[in-house]
Enzyme design. Structure first.
Site, mmCIF file in Angstrom:
data_model
loop_
_atom_site.group_PDB
_atom_site.id
_atom_site.type_symbol
_atom_site.label_atom_id
_atom_site.label_comp_id
_atom_site.label_asym_id
_atom_site.label_seq_id
_atom_site.Cartn_x
_atom_site.Cartn_y
_atom_site.Cartn_z
ATOM 1 N N SER A 172 23.421 29.162 -28.853
ATOM 2 C CA SER A 172 22.646 29.261 -27.614
ATOM 3 C C SER A 172 22.494 30.704 -27.146
ATOM 4 C CB SER A 172 23.286 28.383 -26.553
ATOM 5 O OG SER A 172 22.374 28.143 -25.532
ATOM 6 N N ARG A 173 23.500 31.255 -26.487
ATOM 7 C CA ARG A 173 23.486 32.671 -26.097
ATOM 8 C C ARG A 173 24.913 33.201 -26.225
ATOM 9 N NH1 ARG A 173 18.919 32.649 -26.873
ATOM 10 N NH2 ARG A 173 17.171 33.193 -25.526
ATOM 11 N N ASP A 177 25.551 31.818 -33.999
ATOM 12 C CA ASP A 177 24.252 32.391 -34.375
ATOM 13 C C ASP A 177 23.869 33.459 -33.357
ATOM 14 O OD1 ASP A 177 21.786 32.422 -35.930
ATOM 15 O OD2 ASP A 177 20.818 31.449 -34.210
ATOM 16 N N GLU A 234 25.018 41.349 -29.428
ATOM 17 C CA GLU A 234 24.156 41.306 -30.618
ATOM 18 C C GLU A 234 23.010 42.317 -30.571
ATOM 19 O OE1 GLU A 234 22.769 37.160 -30.222
ATOM 20 O OE2 GLU A 234 20.743 37.939 -29.971
ATOM 21 N N HIS A 240 21.180 35.317 -35.281
ATOM 22 C CA HIS A 240 20.169 34.749 -34.377
ATOM 23 C C HIS A 240 18.936 34.272 -35.155
ATOM 24 C CE1 HIS A 240 19.146 34.799 -29.850
ATOM 25 N NE2 HIS A 240 18.480 33.826 -30.448
HETATM 26 P P1 NAD Z 1 16.767 23.203 -22.087
HETATM 27 O O1 NAD Z 1 16.390 23.875 -20.827
HETATM 28 O O2 NAD Z 1 15.885 22.134 -22.635
HETATM 29 O O3 NAD Z 1 18.237 22.580 -21.943
HETATM 30 C C1 NAD Z 1 19.312 23.264 -21.397
HETATM 31 C C2 NAD Z 1 20.237 22.231 -20.778
HETATM 32 O O4 NAD Z 1 21.439 22.899 -20.367
HETATM 33 C C3 NAD Z 1 19.637 21.552 -19.528
HETATM 34 O O5 NAD Z 1 19.687 20.143 -19.674
HETATM 35 C C4 NAD Z 1 20.535 22.029 -18.400
HETATM 36 O O6 NAD Z 1 20.712 21.067 -17.370
HETATM 37 C C5 NAD Z 1 21.838 22.269 -19.161
HETATM 38 N N1 NAD Z 1 22.815 23.061 -18.433
HETATM 39 C C6 NAD Z 1 22.621 23.987 -17.444
HETATM 40 N N2 NAD Z 1 23.817 24.440 -17.017
HETATM 41 C C7 NAD Z 1 24.765 23.808 -17.733
HETATM 42 C C8 NAD Z 1 26.183 23.835 -17.721
HETATM 43 N N3 NAD Z 1 26.855 24.610 -16.878
HETATM 44 N N4 NAD Z 1 26.844 23.032 -18.582
HETATM 45 C C9 NAD Z 1 26.171 22.222 -19.436
HETATM 46 N N5 NAD Z 1 24.831 22.152 -19.483
HETATM 47 C C10 NAD Z 1 24.142 22.931 -18.637
HETATM 48 O O7 NAD Z 1 16.962 24.370 -23.157
HETATM 49 P P2 NAD Z 1 16.911 24.243 -24.742
HETATM 50 O O8 NAD Z 1 15.515 24.419 -25.210
HETATM 51 O O9 NAD Z 1 17.675 23.053 -25.168
HETATM 52 O O10 NAD Z 1 17.681 25.584 -25.162
HETATM 53 C C11 NAD Z 1 19.054 25.747 -24.904
HETATM 54 C C12 NAD Z 1 19.432 27.178 -25.158
HETATM 55 O O11 NAD Z 1 19.321 27.457 -26.553
HETATM 56 C C13 NAD Z 1 18.487 28.202 -24.512
HETATM 57 O O12 NAD Z 1 18.881 28.488 -23.185
HETATM 58 C C14 NAD Z 1 18.628 29.396 -25.391
HETATM 59 O O13 NAD Z 1 19.614 30.230 -24.844
HETATM 60 C C15 NAD Z 1 19.134 28.830 -26.712
HETATM 61 N N6 NAD Z 1 18.200 29.051 -27.835
HETATM 62 C C16 NAD Z 1 18.680 29.643 -28.962
HETATM 63 C C17 NAD Z 1 17.839 29.839 -30.053
HETATM 64 C C18 NAD Z 1 18.317 30.466 -31.335
HETATM 65 O O14 NAD Z 1 17.489 30.939 -32.125
HETATM 66 N N7 NAD Z 1 19.593 30.484 -31.624
HETATM 67 C C19 NAD Z 1 16.500 29.440 -29.965
HETATM 68 C C20 NAD Z 1 16.052 28.821 -28.801
HETATM 69 C C21 NAD Z 1 16.910 28.630 -27.733
#
Ligand code: NAD
Length: 333
Positions: free
Chosen positions: A236-237, A261, A266, A298
């Site tokens: 995620s991040r 990842d 990074e 990433h």
């Molecule tokens: P999304 O907005 O669909 O889902 C995020 C979920 O996290 C939501 O349901 C939200 O309610 C929940 N959330 C918020 N605070 C929280 C907490 N304290 N505890 C648990 N859950 C919580 O986002 P998504 O599209 O599923 O993406 C998730 C994350 O993945 C993004 O924020 C981004 O950082 C990461 N990402 C990484 C890559 C990569 O290449 N590795 C690519 C895209 C996104």
């Protein structure tokens, strides 16, 4: 409309150029590609542009946004979903249009998450190197089944749901934690509080955004709550994890496996070939010494499907900005 596109590699240019060529008003749009990341010392590269197009490691804090605004930039087009690197309040104060690509193939990241889990679980990263050296010994490669294990998904949004679906398909018991759980998650697993998820999961996979409230959510305390020997996965991040605390947990054997990842620092490493350089980041280098740690740079998003989607949605966002139409992908406070 002229747009300075920061942090670009050949693959970004390929997919953006393809989408531009297919765009009906493509002739009215000029993309100025920059390899540099956007930061205060590179803002000048956007001089004379109407917009900037940025990615995960570009820094758009208040001073950068103010400098962009002074140079005439009115639109910030993100080629990613997360926007933790943009000071949204400052952008709104300046009247900047900020739009993102909220959902580009969640399956791309979910499938990469599974690739990491399966690699660590079956030691395929070690087997690959061994077999190429002519070493076919199995000692040290003992794995465990995913079937029957408990997997905890932190964040049941688009990527969390896609990951939960695959994990369920593997025969895992799936737990989820989210302050606002997706209704669809009920068909895949059980929503629990974070301490329960940490205590019961053999695999903890992070899929929530980086917010003030989630910064270092995996720290010394939460690591101590995890099942001894469990696997932690972060696609995620990076800053969701306190990396020095994770290293301590790996050294004490409390944490059994780590797959990431993303990495908090990074920005100075990922997306570049640093193979000929001396890496100064001792925390990162310590991680590289563990056989039970797997790091990718990433690349969760990096599939043909996702890259196409990112480019196409970026142009939809540009259209909205130009025509002043409502934009579903605009980030509003
Ligand atoms: P999304 O907005 O669909 O889902 C995020 C979920 O996290 C939501 O349901 C939200 O309610 C929940 N959330 C918020 N605070 C929280 C907490 N304290 N505890 C648990 N859950 C919580 O986002 P998504 O599209 O599923 O993406 C998730 C994350 O993945 C993004 O924020 C981004 O950082 C990461 N990402 C990484 C890559 C990569 O290449 N590795 C690519 C895209 C996104």
């Amino acid at each position: 409309m002229k747009i300075a596109v920061f942090s670009t590699q050949a693959y970004d240019r390929r997919f953006l150029d393809e989408a531009l060529a297919a765009h009906p008003q493509g002739r009215d749009i000029t993309l100025e590609y920059q390899e540099a990341a956007l930061a205060l010392h590179t803002v000048a590269l956007a001089q004379g542009c109407d917009g900037v197009c940025v990615f995960v490691n570009d820094h758009l804090d208040a001073p950068v946004l103010e400098a962009l605004h002074r140079s005439g930039v009115r639109a910030v087009l993100m080629r990613c979903a997360g926007f933790n690197n943009v000071d949204i309040e400052a952008a709104h104060r300046l009247g900047l249009f900020v739009a993102r690509v909220p959902a580009y193939s969640p399956e791309a990241v979910a499938e990469h998450t599974l690739a990491l889990i399966l690699t660590l679980n079956r030691n395929t990263h070690r087997a690959y190197a061994r077999v190429r050296e002519g070493n076919f010994a199995l000692d040290g490669l003992l794995g465990s089944n995913l079937h029957g294990k408990t997997a905890g998904v932190v964040g049941t949004g688009k990527i969390g749901l896609a990951t939960a679906r695959i994990l369920k398909g593997f025969g895992c018991r799936v737990l989820g934690h989210d302050p606002a759980p997706a209704p669809e998650f009920a068909a895949l697993g059980t929503v629990v509080d974070l301490p329960t998820l940490l205590a019961e999961s053999d695999i903890v996979s992070l899929h929530c955004p980086l917010l003030d409230s989630t910064w270092h959510m995996i720290n010394r305390d939460s690591l101590a709550r995890m099942k001894p020997g469990a696997m932690l996965v972060n696609t995620s991040r990076g800053a969701l994890i306190d990396t020095p605390a994770v290293i301590e947990a790996l050294k004490s054997r409390q944490l059994g496996f780590l797959a990431i990842d993303v990495y908090e620092q990074e920005g100075s490493l990922f997306f570049h070939d640093r193979s000929g350089d001396i890496i100064d980041d001792d925390v990162f280098q310590r991680l590289m010494t563990f056989p039970n740690v797997l790091v990718t740079g990433h690349q969760g998003f990096f599939t043909v499907e996702a890259m196409r989607e990112i480019a196409e949605v970026t142009f939809e966002n540009i259209d909205c900005f130009v025509s002043e139409k409502h934009c579903a992908n605009e980030i509003v406070l």
